[in-house]
Design an enzyme around this catalytic site. Structure first.
Site, PDB file in Angstrom:
ATOM      1  CD1 TRP A 112      43.144  53.234  17.025  1.00 45.37           C
ATOM      2  CD2 TRP A 112      41.712  54.850  16.464  1.00 45.37           C
ATOM      3  NE1 TRP A 112      43.885  54.330  16.678  1.00 45.37           N
ATOM      4  CE2 TRP A 112      43.033  55.349  16.321  1.00 45.37           C
ATOM      5  CE3 TRP A 112      40.652  55.706  16.162  1.00 45.37           C
ATOM      6  CZ2 TRP A 112      43.319  56.640  15.891  1.00 45.37           C
ATOM      7  CZ3 TRP A 112      40.933  56.992  15.737  1.00 45.37           C
ATOM      8  CH2 TRP A 112      42.241  57.466  15.611  1.00 45.37           C
TER       9      TRP A 112
ATOM     10  CD  GLU B 210      36.548  73.972  22.965  1.00 46.05           C
ATOM     11  OE1 GLU B 210      35.498  73.443  23.376  1.00 46.05           O
ATOM     12  OE2 GLU B 210      37.677  73.652  23.384  1.00 46.05           O
TER      13      GLU B 210
HETATM   14  P1  AMP Z   1      32.449  70.435  27.013  1.00 48.20           P
HETATM   15  O1  AMP Z   1      33.209  71.445  26.266  1.00 48.20           O
HETATM   16  O2  AMP Z   1      32.779  70.366  28.457  1.00 48.20           O
HETATM   17  O3  AMP Z   1      30.980  70.583  26.767  1.00 48.20           O
HETATM   18  O4  AMP Z   1      32.865  69.012  26.447  1.00 48.20           O
HETATM   19  C1  AMP Z   1      32.737  68.696  25.091  1.00 48.20           C
HETATM   20  C2  AMP Z   1      33.034  67.249  24.881  1.00 48.20           C
HETATM   21  O5  AMP Z   1      32.086  66.443  25.573  1.00 48.20           O
HETATM   22  C3  AMP Z   1      32.911  66.798  23.443  1.00 48.20           C
HETATM   23  O6  AMP Z   1      34.052  67.127  22.696  1.00 48.20           O
HETATM   24  C4  AMP Z   1      32.702  65.302  23.615  1.00 48.20           C
HETATM   25  O7  AMP Z   1      33.918  64.628  23.852  1.00 48.20           O
HETATM   26  C5  AMP Z   1      31.879  65.229  24.874  1.00 48.20           C
HETATM   27  N1  AMP Z   1      30.458  65.092  24.536  1.00 48.20           N
HETATM   28  C6  AMP Z   1      29.526  66.055  24.492  1.00 48.20           C
HETATM   29  N2  AMP Z   1      28.328  65.538  24.165  1.00 48.20           N
HETATM   30  C7  AMP Z   1      28.497  64.221  23.983  1.00 48.20           C
HETATM   31  C8  AMP Z   1      27.641  63.133  23.620  1.00 48.20           C
HETATM   32  N3  AMP Z   1      26.347  63.285  23.392  1.00 48.20           N
HETATM   33  N4  AMP Z   1      28.209  61.907  23.509  1.00 48.20           N
HETATM   34  C9  AMP Z   1      29.522  61.715  23.739  1.00 48.20           C
HETATM   35  N5  AMP Z   1      30.363  62.687  24.088  1.00 48.20           N
HETATM   36  C10 AMP Z   1      29.874  63.928  24.212  1.00 48.20           C
END
Ligand code: AMP
Length: 547
Positions: free
Chosen positions: A444, A330
């Site tokens: 949490w 997004e």
């Molecule tokens: P996507 O839309 O598939 O790229 O997923 C996005 C989600 O991936 C984010 O909202 C996070 O929950 C997770 N995410 C992306 N980068 C990181 C990061 N460096 N560390 C932890 N979670 C991440």
């Protein structure tokens, strides 16, 4: 009074035109699906993208029509990025790792008119074709020699499609807000939702990728995006690289340690980007074969949290700076990057690592804040954690066809679904996905913190933490460990390793060992599947609490 400056639209086609004009000799190297390494230049890519644009117009593709791709990172996929968006059509990059039903759902939801596919996915599409309602034809990204026998209806060979065209054309001058590409989020619940990018947002995002404090892409770079072009535009690299004439190296479908290493070495790659699981494979391969990375100076790790131990290995053993990045589909996708500030340069490595393991600072163009359940903003003190909210130049204002309804609050903020802290240095740290956080006695516990610590144990290859029902505390953490090959750590050793590194009440109530941990189509730990697998698991502490 308005300024007296030319109002030229920000268009994706201008990125490729720039690369072809000012960096025309710079190479794009691909490990092709057919086998051999393919090399050509930005000038060639521009001509062929224009040939594709002309061919699409010949097929009757109109502005706004959706054209899908099921393809790995490679030069023909790159041409689709520019040829499709360049004429005002919308490039729908489908993640082939999704379940078949999800692919059918999104292709129908997007009403894709043509589907471009790598040879790899022809059998997959053959099964789905009867259900793909809007598809007028299937274009196979190969030449005549490699065309497979297939039951797909209206099959077109890519090279034959573009061959008759001259490539002599000017890109149309579109409204910069025109939709350019579409990428569905791999939502863990409900149907995937489409994020519809625009030319303007994409060009602005590309400028950001070139900033020193973001990815620092420049004409001196050779970039190997391991992150797929079907995952949020390979994190913007396919647009950022042409913006400054960086050489591109596309790895195709083989993303194991050996193949990635060989390409990095042969092509003198300076920068790469991918999810932690990919880097785990590369690091293991290099360790086994006692290899070094003499040309690489940095790598981007994102999509999931980069464990501190992985960052330390890259930096200390291989001299590769890690840029820990966070974002989401997004958000086009970049939100934060963890480049050190000037005053941090002299800090001892251990102290730097604390910050490098966080997800980084906001990129100009993205605003961040954290709020509690009632929507009140929480302090930026590095301690309070709450819902991470974003707004900015390249953040979705809604989903395609209005799915999910209104997604912005009255202040224009988008709820990322992540839970995070923001510290006084401006560094953000994800503590969890809102739905994965472990709720123990009203407090949490961050599953990500525990996972990152556990993978620091020398015998642990991968770790996942989930909340398991508990009669007294509501939920307590269960740690699932995949040991490294040939190692068999015990529960006591693992818990002993965590002891002293976390608050006592964060200590997992049990440790289980597994051969593997399920991953989503974008390489994240599949918490829903793990929770399902352990839904009847009785923690040893639950038995005693119940007695
Ligand atoms: P996507 O839309 O598939 O790229 O997923 C996005 C989600 O991936 C984010 O909202 C996070 O929950 C997770 N995410 C992306 N980068 C990181 C990061 N460096 N560390 C932890 N979670 C991440």
């Amino acid at each position: 009074m308005l300024g007296l400056i030319q109002d030229r639209p920000l268009l994706i086609s201008s990125l490729l035109d720039f690369a072809a004009t000012y960096h025309g000799e710079v190479e794009i190297v691909s490990r092709s699906i057919e086998g051999p390494i393919h090399r050509y230049t930005y000038r060639d890519a521009q001509r062929r993208s224009k040939q594709l644009a002309q061919a699409l117009q010949r097929l009757g593709v109109k502005p706004g029509d959706r054209i899908a791709t099921l393809a790995w990172n490679g030069y023909r996929h790159f041409e689709c990025y520019y040829g499709v968006s360049g004429i005002g059509a919308v490039l729908h990059t489908i993640n082939p790792r999704l379940f078949a039903e999800q692919i059918v759902y999104i292709a129908n939801h997007a009403e894709d008119s043509y589907i471009f596919t790598d040879l790899t996915f022809v059998p997959l599409l053959e099964q789905m074709a009867p259900e793909l309602k809007s598809a007028k034809g299937y274009v196979i990204l190969t030449d005549r020699k490699h065309m497979p026998g297939t039951s797909l209806p209206n099959v077109i060979c890519y090279e034959e499609l573009i061959a008759p065209e001259s490539g002599e054309m000017e890109w149309p001058r579109l409204d910069e807000r025109t939709a350019s590409s579409l990428c569905y989020t791999s939502g863990t619940t409900g149907n995937p939702k489409g994020v519809l990018y625009a030319h303007r947002s994409t060009v602005l995002h590309s400028f950001a990728t070139c900033m020193q404090d973001v990815l620092g892409i420049s004409s001196r770079d050779t970039i190997l995006p391991v992150v797929p072009m079907f995952h949020a535009n390979a994190w913007g690299i396919v647009y950022g690289a042409p913006m400054c004439g960086a050489k591109l190296v596309f790895p195709g479908r083989e993303l194991d340690g050996q193949n990635v290493y060989e390409l990095m070495d042969q092509e003198k790659v300076t920068m790469s980007a991918g999810v932690p699981t990919v880097w785990l494979m590369l690091l293991n391969y290099m360790k086994e074969h006692d290899l070094k990375l003499p040309y690489m100076n940095r790598t981007v790790i994102g999509g999931s949290a980069a464990p501190a131990s992985m960052i330390a290995t890259f930096e200390k053993q291989y001299g590769v700076t890690v840029i820990h990045a966070w974002g989401m589909t997004e958000m086009s996708p970049l939100g934060t990057t963890g480049v050190m500030k000037a005053k941090m340069a002299d800090w001892p490595f251990e102290k730097q690592l604390e910050y490098k393991a966080k997800q980084g600072r906001a990129v100009f163009g993205v605003d961040l804040k954290i709020s509690d359940d009632g929507g009140n903003e929480l302090p930026r003190d590095g301690k309070a954690f709450g819902h991470l909210m974003v707004r900015g130049f390249w953040i979705a204002s809604g989903y395609f066809k209005g799915e999910g309804g209104q997604v912005l609050d009255e202040g224009g903020w988008f709820d990322t679904g992540d839970v995070a802290t923001l510290d006084p240095e401006g560094f953000m740290q994800i503590t969890d996905r809102a739905k994965d956080v472990i709720k123990s006695g009203g407090e949490w516990i961050s599953s990500i913190d525990l996972e990152n610590l556990a993978v620091g144990h020398p015998d642990v290859a991968e770790a996942a933490v989930i909340g398991v029902a508990h009669p007294k505390w509501d939920e307590r953490p269960l740690l699932v460990i995949v040991p490294k090959q040939g190692r068999s750590p015990t529960k006591e050793e693992i818990l002993g390793y965590l002891d002293g590194k976390i608050a006592k009440w964060w200590m997992p109530d049990d440790v289980v060992f597994a051969k593997e941990i399920p991953h989503t189509a974008t390489g994240k730990i599949q918490k829903v599947a793990l929770r399902q697998q352990f839904k009847d698991y009785v923690l040893p502490t639950a038995q005693s609490a119940a007695e």
